[in-house]
Write a protein that holds these residues in place. Structure first.
Motif, PDB file in Angstrom:
ATOM      1  N   GLN A  88       6.418  11.032   5.676  1.00 59.13           N
ATOM      2  CA  GLN A  88       5.030  10.576   5.835  1.00 59.13           C
ATOM      3  C   GLN A  88       4.791   9.385   4.903  1.00 59.13           C
ATOM      4  O   GLN A  88       4.037   9.460   3.927  1.00 59.13           O
ATOM      5  N   LEU A  89       5.443   8.291   5.195  1.00 61.51           N
ATOM      6  CA  LEU A  89       5.484   7.169   4.259  1.00 61.51           C
ATOM      7  C   LEU A  89       4.129   6.520   4.003  1.00 61.51           C
ATOM      8  O   LEU A  89       3.784   6.240   2.846  1.00 61.51           O
ATOM      9  N   PRO A  90       3.307   6.232   5.035  1.00 59.66           N
ATOM     10  CA  PRO A  90       2.002   5.615   4.735  1.00 59.66           C
ATOM     11  C   PRO A  90       1.138   6.480   3.822  1.00 59.66           C
ATOM     12  O   PRO A  90       0.476   5.969   2.910  1.00 59.66           O
ATOM     13  N   ASP A  91       1.146   7.805   4.061  1.00 57.46           N
ATOM     14  CA  ASP A  91       0.355   8.691   3.201  1.00 57.46           C
ATOM     15  C   ASP A  91       0.910   8.729   1.786  1.00 57.46           C
ATOM     16  O   ASP A  91       0.153   8.778   0.806  1.00 57.46           O
ATOM     17  N   ALA A  92       2.237   8.719   1.668  1.00 58.97           N
ATOM     18  CA  ALA A  92       2.854   8.705   0.342  1.00 58.97           C
ATOM     19  C   ALA A  92       2.467   7.443  -0.414  1.00 58.97           C
ATOM     20  O   ALA A  92       2.123   7.494  -1.611  1.00 58.97           O
ATOM     21  N   VAL A  93       2.514   6.317   0.265  1.00 56.34           N
ATOM     22  CA  VAL A  93       2.164   5.038  -0.369  1.00 56.34           C
ATOM     23  C   VAL A  93       0.697   5.026  -0.775  1.00 56.34           C
ATOM     24  O   VAL A  93       0.332   4.517  -1.848  1.00 56.34           O
ATOM     25  N   ASN A  94      -0.167   5.615   0.043  1.00 54.86           N
ATOM     26  CA  ASN A  94      -1.591   5.680  -0.314  1.00 54.86           C
ATOM     27  C   ASN A  94      -1.799   6.440  -1.618  1.00 54.86           C
ATOM     28  O   ASN A  94      -2.623   6.041  -2.456  1.00 54.86           O
ATOM     29  N   ASP A  95      -1.071   7.532  -1.791  1.00 55.20           N
ATOM     30  CA  ASP A  95      -1.202   8.292  -3.035  1.00 55.20           C
ATOM     31  C   ASP A  95      -0.720   7.482  -4.236  1.00 55.20           C
ATOM     32  O   ASP A  95      -1.350   7.485  -5.300  1.00 55.20           O
ATOM     33  N   LEU A  96       0.407   6.797  -4.066  1.00 54.48           N
ATOM     34  CA  LEU A  96       0.900   5.959  -5.162  1.00 54.48           C
ATOM     35  C   LEU A  96      -0.087   4.837  -5.477  1.00 54.48           C
ATOM     36  O   LEU A  96      -0.320   4.508  -6.647  1.00 54.48           O
ATOM     37  N   ASN A  97      -0.678   4.278  -4.436  1.00 52.73           N
ATOM     38  CA  ASN A  97      -1.627   3.189  -4.652  1.00 52.73           C
ATOM     39  C   ASN A  97      -2.896   3.669  -5.356  1.00 52.73           C
ATOM     40  O   ASN A  97      -3.536   2.911  -6.088  1.00 52.73           O
ATOM     41  N   THR A  98      -3.261   4.933  -5.176  1.00 48.90           N
ATOM     42  CA  THR A  98      -4.401   5.479  -5.897  1.00 48.90           C
ATOM     43  C   THR A  98      -4.132   5.465  -7.404  1.00 48.90           C
ATOM     44  O   THR A  98      -4.995   5.100  -8.209  1.00 48.90           O
ATOM     45  N   VAL A  99      -2.928   5.864  -7.775  1.00 46.97           N
ATOM     46  CA  VAL A  99      -2.545   5.856  -9.189  1.00 46.97           C
ATOM     47  C   VAL A  99      -2.429   4.416  -9.693  1.00 46.97           C
ATOM     48  O   VAL A  99      -2.862   4.092 -10.811  1.00 46.97           O
ATOM     49  N   ARG A 100      -1.850   3.553  -8.882  1.00 53.62           N
ATOM     50  CA  ARG A 100      -1.665   2.158  -9.275  1.00 53.62           C
ATOM     51  C   ARG A 100      -3.002   1.433  -9.431  1.00 53.62           C
ATOM     52  O   ARG A 100      -3.161   0.598 -10.318  1.00 53.62           O
ATOM     53  N   LYS A 101      -3.967   1.759  -8.576  1.00 52.23           N
ATOM     54  CA  LYS A 101      -5.269   1.099  -8.655  1.00 52.23           C
ATOM     55  C   LYS A 101      -5.911   1.368 -10.007  1.00 52.23           C
ATOM     56  O   LYS A 101      -6.484   0.463 -10.626  1.00 52.23           O
ATOM     57  N   ARG A 102      -5.831   2.640 -10.464  1.00 54.00           N
ATOM     58  CA  ARG A 102      -6.378   2.954 -11.774  1.00 54.00           C
ATOM     59  C   ARG A 102      -5.659   2.163 -12.870  1.00 54.00           C
ATOM     60  O   ARG A 102      -6.240   1.814 -13.892  1.00 54.00           O
ATOM     61  N   ALA A 103      -4.370   1.876 -12.657  1.00 51.32           N
ATOM     62  CA  ALA A 103      -3.586   1.126 -13.639  1.00 51.32           C
ATOM     63  C   ALA A 103      -3.783  -0.383 -13.518  1.00 51.32           C
ATOM     64  O   ALA A 103      -3.163  -1.146 -14.272  1.00 51.32           O
ATOM     65  N   GLY A 104      -4.628  -0.812 -12.579  1.00 53.74           N
ATOM     66  CA  GLY A 104      -4.898  -2.238 -12.417  1.00 53.74           C
ATOM     67  C   GLY A 104      -3.807  -2.997 -11.696  1.00 53.74           C
ATOM     68  O   GLY A 104      -3.707  -4.222 -11.831  1.00 53.74           O
ATOM     69  N   LEU A 105      -2.998  -2.288 -10.906  1.00 52.50           N
ATOM     70  CA  LEU A 105      -1.876  -2.904 -10.214  1.00 52.50           C
ATOM     71  C   LEU A 105      -2.183  -3.089  -8.736  1.00 52.50           C
ATOM     72  O   LEU A 105      -2.953  -2.318  -8.148  1.00 52.50           O
ATOM     73  N   PRO A 106      -1.579  -4.089  -8.106  1.00 48.44           N
ATOM     74  CA  PRO A 106      -1.808  -4.303  -6.667  1.00 48.44           C
ATOM     75  C   PRO A 106      -1.175  -3.191  -5.838  1.00 48.44           C
ATOM     76  O   PRO A 106      -0.264  -2.493  -6.288  1.00 48.44           O
ATOM     77  N   ASP A 107      -1.664  -3.037  -4.632  1.00 48.07           N
ATOM     78  CA  ASP A 107      -1.120  -2.029  -3.732  1.00 48.07           C
ATOM     79  C   ASP A 107       0.338  -2.329  -3.395  1.00 48.07           C
ATOM     80  O   ASP A 107       0.754  -3.501  -3.312  1.00 48.07           O
ATOM     81  N   LEU A 108       1.088  -1.266  -3.206  1.00 45.78           N
ATOM     82  CA  LEU A 108       2.448  -1.397  -2.708  1.00 45.78           C
ATOM     83  C   LEU A 108       2.391  -1.758  -1.230  1.00 45.78           C
ATOM     84  O   LEU A 108       1.584  -1.225  -0.469  1.00 45.78           O
ATOM     85  N   THR A 109       3.257  -2.658  -0.820  1.00 49.46           N
ATOM     86  CA  THR A 109       3.343  -3.046   0.593  1.00 49.46           C
ATOM     87  C   THR A 109       4.810  -3.123   0.988  1.00 49.46           C
ATOM     88  O   THR A 109       5.704  -3.107   0.130  1.00 49.46           O
TER      89      THR A 109
END
Length: 477
Positions: free
Chosen positions: A370-391
């Protein structure tokens, strides 16, 4: 005197007789009252206040000094992998920094015996509350649920440090004194059984007091689900891991702190479970170990260069790294906890927090494709860290590499996560089918001393001598 005889002596006089006066002197949330000086175990479970004191005594003992559940899991597993190093040499830490731990090492014995001490105390509470008792039903459920959780929590660290360990579920010395090592799978099964029992007994509400109305220092049902999510992840039960993490995430009880400096405070919104300090000497063991007393002083324990190498320059989690220059040399040390003294009382020992649940669900989803959902979860953590979304993550391998990166940046110097992760993950570029990630990392880091058998610490030799049913881990005498 062997381990189980020590436990037997603890129980024979009275349950926590020597602890109860101490409990009454700490923070009021951990205050169960002032019982008589002599209380035999059967009497404990005829009184609400004494039963509560027995359970609270477990938390108190875990936090009374540095130990397995108070600093040691951040320190010694961190030394064992590519996470922590020392700026000076001390005898206690050196075997972990070279992965050459002798079986007579006092630290591994201390961790083993104290963790089994907590388990024994949990067993006493379980036996007392599942047998004949006079405890108010609602209180009984709360205390029993907490005891089941704390027992599972303790066994989680034992199996991840030592492998197969004796599964002790009784306070009966004659039964437990010669228990052999139990296969990991069976110990994990017991952990899950304990946690399933706990979730049925507990509610989502926290035990609090008027003085501590928002404290999250007693186990609730969501803390149980958070630990279940981790255990399911470690066991490769991906759907169960994702499901348990989702229940925690969607409970709306927790939020990632937008300011990472707030993440490890006593009032952190992302805290699922914290252990309250009881020592006047420090807030947290990690703060005491990692933060020098002198503001510009050289830290004794520092981060390995490889962590900073992989940290994005934009990452706000750099606030969790203390950088100081001493004698013309730069030192970087863990700085999640800022305080190295007991006052002001503003930091608690963070045990379970929301960011880990996002990382758990991301990995579990990636393993299920479930790659898109997995990436969304990582991006939630990254957003708090001030990092751009994974693409542009299109393969499972890419997703899992991203999971490793986020777990490493989010969970460093925290409860041994890096050490345990490396041991459970397969190698990225294996030279043979069974190679683990830890061999790739540690062969590069410590080629002169690393051996695959070092993934497990030795069973304390003194325990093997006293219990002939125990066997030693491979690679140790």
């Amino acid at each position: 005197m062997d381990l189980f005889r020590i436990f037997y002596k603890w129980a024979i006089a009275a349950l926590f007789v020597t602890w109860l006066p101490l409990i009454t002197g700490c923070d009021k949330l951990l205050d169960a009252g002032s019982p008589p000086n002599k209380v035999i175990t059967p009497q404990v479970y005829k009184s609400d206040s004494l039963a509560q004191a027995a359970l609270i005594g477990i938390y108190f003992k875990m936090m009374e000094n540095f130990g397995p559940h108070n600093g040691y899991m951040s320190r010694f597993p961190g030394f064992s992998c590519d996470e922590l190093f020392r700026t000076n040499t001390i005898e206690q830490d050196q075997p972990f920094l070279t992965n050459t731990i002798p079986s007579n090492n006092l630290t591994i014995w201390f961790i083993w015996t104290n963790t089994y001490g907590y388990i024994y105390q949990c067993n006493d509470v379980v036996e007392g509350l599942t047998g004949p008792n006079s405890i108010t039903p609602a209180l009984r459920n709360q205390l029993l649920g907490e005891a089941y959780f704390l027992r599972a929590f303790s066994y989680f660290y034992l199996v991840n440090l030592y492998g197969d360990v004796p599964l002790v579920l009784t306070t009966n010395y004659s039964q437990s004194a010669r228990i052999p090592r139990t296969p990991i799978d069976d110990v994990y099964k017991q952990m899950i059984d304990d946690l399933k029992a706990a979730q049925d007994l507990l509610t989502n509400e926290y035990v609090t007091t008027p003085d501590y109305p928002t404290a999250r220092v007693r186990v609730n049902r969501l803390a149980v689900k958070a630990l279940m999510a981790r255990i399911y992840l470690y066991r490769g039960e991906w759907a169960n891991a994702a499901g348990s993490a989702t229940e925690v995430i969607q409970s709306d009880s927790y939020q990632l702190e937008t300011n990472v400096q707030q993440s490890f405070r006593y009032d952190s919104k992302e805290a699922i479970l914290q252990f309250m300090p009881v020592s006047n000497a420090y807030n947290t063991a990690e703060g005491s170990m990692f933060v020098p007393i002198v503001p510009n002083g050289r830290p004794a324990i520092i981060l390995c260069d490889s962590i900073l190498k992989y940290m994005d320059p934009l990452d706000k989690r750099k606030a969790w790294v203390r950088t100081v220059t001493v004698g013309g040399k730069q030192y970087n040390s863990p700085y999640k906890y800022k305080l190295n003294t007991g006052t002001p009382r503003e930091e608690y020992n963070m045990v379970l927090r929301l960011a880990e649940q996002y990382c758990i669900r991301a990995e579990a989803r990636a393993m299920q494709g479930q790659l898109p959902d997995a990436v969304n979860d990582l991006n939630t953590v990254r957003k708090r860290a001030g990092l751009p979304d994974l693409t542009n993550i299109t393969t499972q391998t890419q997703a899992l590499v991203a999971v490793e990166q986020e777990r490493r940046m989010e969970l460093f110097a925290e409860w041994g996560h890096r050490w345990f992760d490396l041991k459970r993950w397969p190698a990225i570029t294996p030279t043979h089918p069974d190679e683990k990630r830890i061999d790739e990392v540690m062969n590069a880091l410590r080629p002169a001393t690393w051996k695959t058998t070092a993934v497990l610490w030795p069973i304390p030799n003194s325990e093997i001598i006293r219990n002939p049913s125990l066997t030693q881990n491979e690679g140790y005498n």
